[in-house]
Design an enzyme around this catalytic site. Structure first.
Site, PDB file in Angstrom:
ATOM      1  N   GLY A 129       0.824  -1.211   0.000  1.00  0.00           N
ATOM      2  CA  GLY A 129       0.000   0.000   0.000  1.00  0.00           C
ATOM      3  C   GLY A 129       0.854   1.256   0.000  1.00  0.00           C
ATOM      4  CB  SER A 163      -1.819  -5.483  -6.977  1.00  0.00           C
ATOM      5  OG  SER A 163      -1.846  -4.386  -7.851  1.00  0.00           O
ATOM      6  CD  GLU A 245       6.546  -3.550  -6.568  1.00  0.00           C
ATOM      7  OE1 GLU A 245       6.606  -3.073  -5.419  1.00  0.00           O
ATOM      8  OE2 GLU A 245       5.657  -3.250  -7.385  1.00  0.00           O
ATOM      9  CG  ASN A 372       8.479   1.716 -18.280  1.00  0.00           C
ATOM     10  OD1 ASN A 372       8.374   1.159 -17.179  1.00  0.00           O
ATOM     11  ND2 ASN A 372       8.460   1.047 -19.420  1.00  0.00           N
ATOM     12  CD  GLU A 373       6.441   7.596 -18.896  1.00  0.00           C
ATOM     13  OE1 GLU A 373       6.008   6.991 -17.892  1.00  0.00           O
ATOM     14  OE2 GLU A 373       6.075   7.314 -20.063  1.00  0.00           O
TER      15      GLU A 373
HETATM   16  C1  LIG Z   1      -1.214  -3.071 -12.685  1.00  0.00           C
HETATM   17  C2  LIG Z   1      -0.851  -2.108 -11.595  1.00  0.00           C
HETATM   18  C3  LIG Z   1      -0.573  -2.602 -10.334  1.00  0.00           C
HETATM   19  C4  LIG Z   1      -0.216  -1.729  -9.308  1.00  0.00           C
HETATM   20  N1  LIG Z   1      -0.009  -2.253  -8.065  1.00  0.00           N
HETATM   21  C5  LIG Z   1       0.273  -1.401  -7.050  1.00  0.00           C
HETATM   22  C6  LIG Z   1       0.415  -1.924  -5.720  1.00  0.00           C
HETATM   23  O1  LIG Z   1       0.284  -3.138  -5.474  1.00  0.00           O
HETATM   24  N2  LIG Z   1       0.645  -1.047  -4.719  1.00  0.00           N
HETATM   25  C7  LIG Z   1       0.778   0.293  -4.928  1.00  0.00           C
HETATM   26  O2  LIG Z   1       1.027   1.023  -3.983  1.00  0.00           O
HETATM   27  N3  LIG Z   1       0.639   0.821  -6.188  1.00  0.00           N
HETATM   28  C8  LIG Z   1       0.381  -0.007  -7.236  1.00  0.00           C
HETATM   29  N4  LIG Z   1       0.209   0.504  -8.502  1.00  0.00           N
HETATM   30  C9  LIG Z   1       0.257   1.955  -8.691  1.00  0.00           C
HETATM   31  C10 LIG Z   1       1.464   2.438  -9.478  1.00  0.00           C
HETATM   32  O3  LIG Z   1       2.636   2.358  -8.701  1.00  0.00           O
HETATM   33  C11 LIG Z   1       1.150   3.885  -9.920  1.00  0.00           C
HETATM   34  O4  LIG Z   1       0.067   3.821 -10.825  1.00  0.00           O
HETATM   35  C12 LIG Z   1       2.320   4.549 -10.584  1.00  0.00           C
HETATM   36  O5  LIG Z   1       3.344   4.779  -9.645  1.00  0.00           O
HETATM   37  C13 LIG Z   1       1.922   5.862 -11.252  1.00  0.00           C
HETATM   38  O6  LIG Z   1       1.224   6.685 -10.386  1.00  0.00           O
HETATM   39  P1  LIG Z   1      -0.144   7.367 -10.850  1.00  0.00           P
HETATM   40  O7  LIG Z   1      -1.042   6.285 -11.373  1.00  0.00           O
HETATM   41  O8  LIG Z   1      -0.624   8.212  -9.745  1.00  0.00           O
HETATM   42  O9  LIG Z   1       0.240   8.270 -12.110  1.00  0.00           O
HETATM   43  P2  LIG Z   1       0.896   9.709 -12.035  1.00  0.00           P
HETATM   44  O10 LIG Z   1       1.978   9.718 -11.029  1.00  0.00           O
HETATM   45  O11 LIG Z   1      -0.180  10.712 -11.919  1.00  0.00           O
HETATM   46  O12 LIG Z   1       1.577   9.827 -13.460  1.00  0.00           O
HETATM   47  C14 LIG Z   1       0.866  10.243 -14.628  1.00  0.00           C
HETATM   48  C15 LIG Z   1       1.840  10.341 -15.773  1.00  0.00           C
HETATM   49  O13 LIG Z   1       2.822  11.382 -15.505  1.00  0.00           O
HETATM   50  C16 LIG Z   1       4.131  10.852 -15.641  1.00  0.00           C
HETATM   51  N5  LIG Z   1       5.021  11.462 -14.651  1.00  0.00           N
HETATM   52  C17 LIG Z   1       4.728  11.732 -13.364  1.00  0.00           C
HETATM   53  N6  LIG Z   1       5.783  12.270 -12.734  1.00  0.00           N
HETATM   54  C18 LIG Z   1       6.787  12.325 -13.658  1.00  0.00           C
HETATM   55  C19 LIG Z   1       8.123  12.775 -13.608  1.00  0.00           C
HETATM   56  N7  LIG Z   1       8.660  13.263 -12.490  1.00  0.00           N
HETATM   57  N8  LIG Z   1       8.867  12.684 -14.735  1.00  0.00           N
HETATM   58  C20 LIG Z   1       8.333  12.172 -15.874  1.00  0.00           C
HETATM   59  N9  LIG Z   1       7.052  11.745 -15.979  1.00  0.00           N
HETATM   60  C21 LIG Z   1       6.292  11.824 -14.882  1.00  0.00           C
HETATM   61  C22 LIG Z   1       3.992   9.365 -15.360  1.00  0.00           C
HETATM   62  O14 LIG Z   1       5.043   8.644 -15.952  1.00  0.00           O
HETATM   63  C23 LIG Z   1       2.640   9.066 -16.003  1.00  0.00           C
HETATM   64  O15 LIG Z   1       2.783   8.853 -17.386  1.00  0.00           O
HETATM   65  C24 LIG Z   1      -0.135  -0.343  -9.558  1.00  0.00           C
HETATM   66  C25 LIG Z   1      -0.417   0.146 -10.836  1.00  0.00           C
HETATM   67  C26 LIG Z   1      -0.769  -0.716 -11.843  1.00  0.00           C
HETATM   68  C27 LIG Z   1      -1.073  -0.181 -13.201  1.00  0.00           C
END
Ligand SMILES: Cc1cc2nc3c(=O)[nH]c(=O)nc-3n(C[C@H](O)[C@H](O)[C@H](O)COP(=O)(O)OP(=O)(O)OC[C@H]3O[C@@H](n4cnc5c(N)ncnc54)[C@H](O)[C@@H]3O)c2cc1C
Length: 388
Positions: A129, A163, A245, A372-373
């Site tokens: 989490g 997840s 991870e 990936n970014e």
């Molecule tokens: C299948 C799946 C399983 C997951 N499982 C877990 C889990 O078990 N536990 C958990 O805690 N989380 C989990 N996540 C969450 C995941 O870690 C986040 O979705 C991820 O870190 C992106 O955060 P966000 O969705 O808030 O997107 P945002 O942070 O809002 O990002 C939006 C976009 O902006 C880009 N961006 C943001 N900041 C930057 C930067 N500084 N430089 C360049 N680009 C940037 C990102 O690359 C992305 O394209 C999971 C996500 C998925 C899809």
């Protein structure tokens, strides 16, 4: 790093395969089927199978014997994950590949003695989490709060994309113990049992058909002994756990590529496709890039054997693998044409719809575990020492 497997590694693979093959075939088939459908490896059948499989320390082969493992190397733990990924069998996922190894390094003796053997026996199952609706890439802005009250903490907030949360007995929780603006200096990691009053877990379904969750925490009270490491010092623990991870196995994708190559040789493939140099070049490049994925992945395991924690190296592995996965999904669609968008159990779906599923799943893996970014930022700053 020696990129060759040692005779002991090869003997381990044989032993592991023999152990899997000794288990009741119907139980193995059910666990495999559940993984195919669910994409989450802690479901009922998976747990039942892991209990059978795990006897004798087989899940934590690289973990110390005193905690229920086999005391082998991290490379062998990685080989275990690869074998399971190839066969699409469960492993206990983040509890085994991320939280367990982290807890062994930073947990109290009591936490380790209590939780680690249970993780290996499936009596404890952990979800992670970290993410919140307003804190994904910018995790340091998380708002879930943990306030000390005597010997306890009271936790309030919301997590998202937790997840496996619906199968979990515990959540490895990041919460704010510092001031609202303390960023990464005021975060603490907790082990939060999911059966406590005030924990509510609701489903979110992904485009790949699997389930993740949002978790609501409303005045949840946990003992102070559930703090992992030092209060306010959770950021380094989270980074360590994320480093573990992000080393995803490559062999599930290698298996998918084998399915595609088999289909290209079959009567279903268009006549002459094996002579099409553009397609063949793309297939060959993917096969080569998968070998690079294997080396990235092996390097992270090798680093753990040297007592190092991979960080930028895991990010490299994660980016490379998720992009190869996406390229394979795209290539399959190019080759199959419109039929490539037919789902499983649809007449005419090539390779049983496997690649349609991959097409929906691949983008998730470029986001899950950190986008990936953001991994590119980590490689630049932490790996190459470049400025922000
Ligand atoms: C299948 C799946 C399983 C997951 N499982 C877990 C889990 O078990 N536990 C958990 O805690 N989380 C989990 N996540 C969450 C995941 O870690 C986040 O979705 C991820 O870190 C992106 O955060 P966000 O969705 O808030 O997107 P945002 O942070 O809002 O990002 C939006 C976009 O902006 C880009 N961006 C943001 N900041 C930057 C930067 N500084 N430089 C360049 N680009 C940037 C990102 O690359 C992305 O394209 C999971 C996500 C998925 C899809």
């Amino acid at each position: 790093m020696d990129i060759h497997l040692t005779p002991a590694n090869l003997a381990f693979i044989d032993e592991l395969r023999a152990h899997i093959d000794e288990l009741p075939a119907d139980a193995t088939a059910r666990a495999h089927e559940e993984m195919e459908v669910d994409e989450v490896d802690l479901g009922e059948e998976s747990r039942a199978w892991l209990r059978l499989f795990g006897e004798g320390g087989w899940i934590g082969v690289g973990w110390p014997r005193e905690y229920g493992g086999q005391g082998r190397s991290a490379v062998e733990q990685w080989l275990f994950l690869e074998e399971m990924a190839y066969r699409k069998l469960p492993t206990g996922r983040l509890g085994i590949s991320s939280v367990g190894p982290t807890l062994m390094r930073v947990g109290t003796e009591a936490q380790k003695r209590d939780l680690i053997p249970k993780l290996l026996s499936m009596d404890a199952r952990i979800a992670v989490g970290y993410s919140e609706p307003g804190a994904g890439s910018d995790l340091a802005s998380l708002r879930t709060s943990a306030v000390r009250r005597g010997d306890e903490y009271v936790i309030n907030g919301q997590k998202i994309y937790t997840s496996s949360g619906h199968y979990a007995t515990h959540i490895w929780l990041a919460a704010r113990t510092g001031s609202v603006d303390s960023r990464h200096r005021g975060i603490t990691v907790f082990i939060l049992p999911t059966d406590l009053p005030g924990v509510e877990i609701r489903p979110i379904y992904t485009q790949a058909g699997g389930r993740t969750n949002e978790v609501f925490l409303d005045d949840v009270v946990i003992p102070a002994e559930n703090v992992v490491g030092e209060v306010d010092k959770g950021w380094a623990i989270i980074m360590m756990a994320l480093g573990f991870e992000r080393t995803f196995p490559f062999s599930e994708i290698a298996h998918d590529l084998e399915y595609l190559i088999e289909w290209l040789h079959s009567d279903e493939a268009p006549a002459g496709i094996l002579d099409d140099s553009t397609t063949m070049t793309e297939v060959a490049e993917l096969a080569a890039d998968l070998q690079i994925a294997r080396l990235f992945s092996m390097r992270t395991a090798w680093m753990v054997d040297q007592d190092e924690v991979p960080l930028a190296e895991s990010s490299m592995s994660k980016i490379w693998l998720s992009e190869v996965r996406q390229r394979l999904a795209n290539l399959a669609l190019d080759i199959f044409g419109p039929a490539g968008a037919l789902a499983a159990r649809t007449v005419g779906a090539p390779v049983g719809g496997r690649f349609e599923q991959l097409l929906r799943y691949a983008p998730l893996m470029k986001i899950g575990g950190g986008t990936n970014e953001v991994q590119r930022n980590i490689i630049a700053q932490r790996g190459l020492g470049l400025p922000r």
